[in-house]
Write an enzyme that holds these catalytic residues in place. Sequence first.
Site, PDB file in Angstrom:
ATOM      1  N   ASP A 116      56.137  52.260  98.760  1.00 35.41           N
ATOM      2  CA  ASP A 116      55.988  52.897 100.072  1.00 35.41           C
ATOM      3  C   ASP A 116      56.981  54.021 100.344  1.00 35.41           C
ATOM      4  OD1 ASP A 116      58.374  51.455 100.669  1.00 35.41           O
ATOM      5  OD2 ASP A 116      57.205  49.762 101.417  1.00 35.41           O
ATOM      6  N   HIS A 131      57.411  50.629  90.255  1.00 36.32           N
ATOM      7  CA  HIS A 131      55.956  50.590  90.150  1.00 36.32           C
ATOM      8  C   HIS A 131      55.281  51.862  90.651  1.00 36.32           C
ATOM      9  CE1 HIS A 131      56.543  45.972  90.277  1.00 36.32           C
ATOM     10  NE2 HIS A 131      56.563  46.420  89.034  1.00 36.32           N
ATOM     11  N   CYS A 139      45.601  62.003  88.019  1.00 35.99           N
ATOM     12  CA  CYS A 139      44.349  62.120  87.280  1.00 35.99           C
ATOM     13  C   CYS A 139      44.549  61.503  85.905  1.00 35.99           C
ATOM     14  CB  CYS A 139      43.909  63.574  87.130  1.00 35.99           C
ATOM     15  SG  CYS A 139      42.467  63.755  86.042  1.00 35.99           S
ATOM     16  N   CYS A 189      38.754  64.235  90.052  1.00 35.38           N
ATOM     17  CA  CYS A 189      39.836  65.225  89.974  1.00 35.38           C
ATOM     18  C   CYS A 189      39.267  66.627  90.181  1.00 35.38           C
ATOM     19  CB  CYS A 189      40.523  65.129  88.610  1.00 35.38           C
ATOM     20  SG  CYS A 189      41.748  66.419  88.304  1.00 35.38           S
ATOM     21  N   GLY A 257      62.166  31.577 100.920  1.00 39.28           N
ATOM     22  CA  GLY A 257      61.364  30.763 100.016  1.00 39.28           C
ATOM     23  C   GLY A 257      61.788  30.805  98.572  1.00 39.28           C
ATOM     24  N   CYS A 273      65.212  39.636 105.806  1.00 40.09           N
ATOM     25  CA  CYS A 273      66.117  40.639 105.235  1.00 40.09           C
ATOM     26  C   CYS A 273      66.897  41.401 106.297  1.00 40.09           C
ATOM     27  CB  CYS A 273      65.325  41.625 104.381  1.00 40.09           C
ATOM     28  SG  CYS A 273      64.397  40.885 103.037  1.00 40.09           S
TER      29      CYS A 273
END
Length: 287
Positions: A116, A131, A139, A189, A257, A273
């Site tokens: 993000d 990632h 493309c 594309c 968790g 957090c």
Amino acid sequence: MSTSSFTPVERLSSAVITELPEFIARHRRLFVVTGAGCSTDSGIPDYRDADGQWKRTPPVTYQAFMGEAGTRQRYWARSLLGWSTFGRAQPNTTHHALAALEADGRVELLLTQNVDCLHQRAGSQAVIDLHGRLDQVRCMGCETRSSREVLQQRLLDANPGWDALDAGIAPDGDADIETDFSRFRVPACAQCGGILKPDVVFFGENVPRERVATVHAHLQRADAVLVVGSSLMVYSGFRFVDAASKAGLPIAMVNLGRTRADALLSLKVEMPCAQALAFLLDGTNTQ
């Protein structure tokens, strides 16, 4: 490293008040790993529950996206609906706290599993997007990169009325909707007519080797690891924490968790957090 023997209540009270600030104060070159839990306060849902299990259907795989036109129709149709919310998301306290930590000279690298770009928008600069980034489109034919915002308009133009459909918000710019996607038109594309894919690493796809090598180089210069908002259930992120443990680096975790790295931790804070890291914004963590 062994997990703290504190009970959950004792761990929360002592870790937030003293142990986490002391952990950060003891280390000048933190290797920070972040995950979806960092961005939930920005309105971006996470994938997993407190046991590390999927909350919904797992994300699309690289093989399905590249091999099936119907999968691409479903992906981009849902992305059209989810992008407006995802693209407007703003950094929250967690992002700003970690940016303040870098500004104080204590971050060797911030390795985020999120796509993000909210860490960068909060001011962090020493960031590697493990990632990739969802605000860019790649493309798969000619490798041209383009803006996701530009593609959004092309998607809207090719599919009038689609944006009026009612859908829930899902992680990473997706939307919760199941319908007939067979008539959804996916633009190609503009340069070569190739398949367009978000410039992110899908499940079943490898993180580029050079990116992995760069991350390991930073890890070798770090003196401790801080994991924030990640269960580390995906190996692509876990491997770096595992490598840190094998190298003898202390590892602190802020996450709600169970996580894949629980047995490797020297400190775990099980709370949201933003709440756990708020002290980084008051200037007391560097004493």
